[in-house]
Design an enzyme around this catalytic site. Structure first.
Site, PDB file in Angstrom:
ATOM      1  CG  HIS A 102      41.489  39.327  29.471  1.00  0.00           C
ATOM      2  ND1 HIS A 102      42.614  40.112  29.448  1.00  0.00           N
ATOM      3  CD2 HIS A 102      40.815  39.673  30.594  1.00  0.00           C
ATOM      4  CE1 HIS A 102      42.620  40.904  30.513  1.00  0.00           C
ATOM      5  NE2 HIS A 102      41.537  40.654  31.229  1.00  0.00           N
ATOM      6  CD  GLU A 103      37.123  38.585  31.431  1.00  0.00           C
ATOM      7  OE1 GLU A 103      37.353  38.236  32.607  1.00  0.00           O
ATOM      8  OE2 GLU A 103      37.208  39.765  31.042  1.00  0.00           O
ATOM      9  CG  HIS A 150      40.888  37.427  34.993  1.00  0.00           C
ATOM     10  ND1 HIS A 150      41.962  37.960  35.677  1.00  0.00           N
ATOM     11  CD2 HIS A 150      40.505  38.381  34.102  1.00  0.00           C
ATOM     12  CE1 HIS A 150      42.218  39.173  35.225  1.00  0.00           C
ATOM     13  NE2 HIS A 150      41.355  39.457  34.267  1.00  0.00           N
ATOM     14  CG  HIS A 200      45.249  33.605  38.853  1.00  0.00           C
ATOM     15  ND1 HIS A 200      45.674  34.913  38.789  1.00  0.00           N
ATOM     16  CD2 HIS A 200      45.885  33.060  39.927  1.00  0.00           C
ATOM     17  CE1 HIS A 200      46.547  35.143  39.770  1.00  0.00           C
ATOM     18  NE2 HIS A 200      46.681  34.040  40.474  1.00  0.00           N
TER      19      HIS A 200
END
Length: 596
Positions: A383-384, A387, A390
């Protein structure tokens, strides 16, 4: 464990951010002259394109450097919150941010108050092309910006406006004390931190006891918390009306240039797809082997005792395999994250809990973890990484002024990573029990992020509309609305226990009005995009990478539309919910239920 005992390869490479404290202090002191310089432009922005350009370029430099200082100081503090040196440094960075905000507060009002023809003439200067989107965004808000004196009054109300939220936080997180429950013969006090652990317990007695005692405590404060939430609702209505918005919800969505259709379509789409949720509830009842499912059973795992120990090095291998559909360039960046020490992996004494992806435009997109060698930790890591990749793409593809993406799209990249990992884990599950464990994890992500957050969004919409219509809302009113929504979203195969009516009283997000819907839209967009990537291949993958690279250079809805998902179209949400429906069907095929 003390931090110095952890191997260097498992700590983030913060030394590459600021190689010495002397460099940090030099940049900190260097801002003094720059702040004085930008203050000198106050009242002069209408004088010419030169003044406007010089002011904006100085302002940008100040923001870029101060962001570096702020992020570095707080990351160093997060390594060990006991370290007074970095406590002081982070405090110093926060005071600097306040000073900069004060010094530059004239910039936006002066641009807004400029004569349109004059500003248009200035924008013909090639140097100001760089700031076109920034200025366009300021001008977009012009109809809702008040006079300088009126803006000053609204600004002065800032501290007062947070009174309801502060009162709620003090009551809920500081003053309220919850009862003890018995677990394995031990008396344990219920806390905010351990409540969800009890809700996921394999012991039904533990779940029921914790559920009833926590919510009976909140019930005793229903009138007080009802008053704080009603105050927060009135605050949003006041600010939206003061600025001339039609409603509180439209005023809130305006900030991200989001259409009200997005919010309403989300609620409509989820409402149309409640049957798969009802079926999931029925299946959970069958798996748990209970005569009637209760609200305290909803988080219970379908299977127990699944040993899914996943060491960090193994998690890295799995993640790289799972994310292959995003292409070699994407997985190459993931390898950089592992090899170049973007990640602070393990827990140490004094370290900040949880996980985050952070950094500045000039730093690596760092990740803080407290890795535990389990399935949840691996999903948190992927998940991290979503980020951070991105951020890496947006910072390397966009100039500073356009690199910061909006919260509305922030959860898309992280959630898409999780969905691809889930797909991989289900395909490679070892045995039926492990598959059920992973499938349950997947379904719970959907339930809590899409269905539950949409229910929250509908609750917020309802209470604001009632207040705007002149209804005085009490704790009793909130409970009735919330109870009825639970009946709608969970159906008849579950006992909607009376205590669930007060759950609204423990949700802090309701004080950040019209925020929770972004979790559901982000998850829905990610689900739709993952479907496109898995089925359309290279073309969908290419559009997705361009979406990541666009940073904050476009409005969120336009970015997602370019990637292949139109969040103003209800079909996009419905398409995402089909994934939940298919996962429920997979669960129904596992007909050898484990009765308890």
């Amino acid at each position: 464990m003390e931090r110095e005992k952890i191997e260097q390869i498992y700590k983030w490479d913060i030394e590459s951010f600021y190689s010495s404290e002397e460099k940090f202090e030099a940049e900190f002191k260097g801002l003094d002259e720059m702040i004085k310089k930008v203050e000198g432009f106050k009242g002069c922005l209408s004088n010419g394109a030169d003044e406007l350009f010089e002011c904006l370029s100085t302002y940008e430099q100040i923001m870029r450097i101060s962001e570096n200082l702020y992020v570095y100081a707080h990351m160093k503090k997060d390594e060990d919150n006991r370290n007074s040196k970095y406590q002081a440094l982070s405090g110093k960075a926060e005071m600097l941010s306040t000073r900069i905000s004060t010094a530059t507060s004239f910039v936006i009002p002066e641009i807004i108050s400029m004569n349109e023809k004059l500003l248009s003439g200035f924008m013909e200067d090639e140097r100001l092309t760089y700031y076109k989107r920034y200025i366009d965004e300021i001008i977009r808000k012009k109809p809702y910006v008040l006079s300088q004196n009126e803006e000053r009054i609204l600004a002065l109300s800032g501290d007062m406006s947070s009174a309801a939220e502060n009162a709620f936080e003090m009551l809920s997180f500081a003053d309220m004390k919850f009862p003890h429950i018995k677990e394995e013969g031990k008396e344990i006090r219920i806390t905010h931190a351990n409540f969800m652990t009890f809700m996921k317990s394999s012991s039904r007695e533990t779940r029921k006891d914790a559920f009833e005692k926590l919510y009976s405590t909140y019930e005793g404060y229903k009138n007080t918390i009802g008053a704080t939430l009603a105050g927060a609702v009135k605050r949003e209505i006041f600010y939206s009306r003061a600025r001339g918005h039609e409603s509180a919800i439209k005023g809130s969505l305006f900030e991200d240039n989001i259409s009200i259709d997005v919010y309403e379509n989300l609620i409509e789409a989820v409402s149309e797809k409640l049957q798969p949720m009802y079926k999931y509830v029925q299946l959970k009842k069958d798996f748990l082997g209970v005569e009637k499912l209760h609200m305290y059973d909803i988080y219970a795992p379908l299977v127990d005792d699944v040993d899914m120990k996943i060491p960090y090095e193994k998690a890295k291998e799995i993640i790289l395999e799972a994310l292959k559909p995003l292409g070699e360039e994407y997985t190459g960046i993931i390898k950089k994250a592992f090899d170049e020490r973007w990640i602070d992996v393990y827990e140490n004494d004094g370290k900040k809990g949880g996980a985050y992806s952070w950094g500045s435009y000039d730093s690596k997109p760092y990740i803080l973890m407290n890795y535990k060698e389990d399935l949840n930790s691996m999903f948190t890591l992927v998940h991290e990484l979503g980020h951070s990749v991105h951020s890496y793409y947006s910072r390397s593809s966009q100039p500073y002024i356009d690199a910061h993406y909006k919260i509305f799209v922030a959860e898309v990249a992280s959630t898409l990573n999780e969905l691809l990992l889930m797909e991989y884990m289900l395909k490679n599950a070892k045995g039926k029990k492990e598959k059920l464990y992973i499938l349950n994890y997947h379904l719970e992500q959907f339930r809590t992020t899409v269905y539950r957050q949409t229910m929250f969004a509908e609750f917020e919409k309802t209470i604001h509309e009632k207040s705007e219509a002149g209804q005085a809302l009490t704790g009793e009113d909130f409970s009735k609305i919330y109870y009825d929504l639970n009946k709608k979203y969970y159906g008849e195969d579950i006992e909607i226990d009376s205590q669930i009516a007060i759950e609204w009283a423990r949700v802090p997000h309701f004080y950040s009005n019209f925020y929770v819907y972004k979790y559901a839209t982000g998850f829905s967009a990610a689900a739709a995009l993952s479907f496109l990537i898995m089925n359309d291949g290279e073309s969908a993958q290419r559009r997705y990478i361009e979406f990541l690279k666009s940073g904050g250079s476009k409005y969120p809805l336009d970015q997602l539309r370019d990637a292949g998902v139109d969040m103003e179209d209800k079909y996009s949400v419905l398409k995402a919910l089909e994934l939940f429906e298919k996962a429920v069907e997979k669960l129904s095929l596992e007909d050898d239920f484990t009765k308890r």
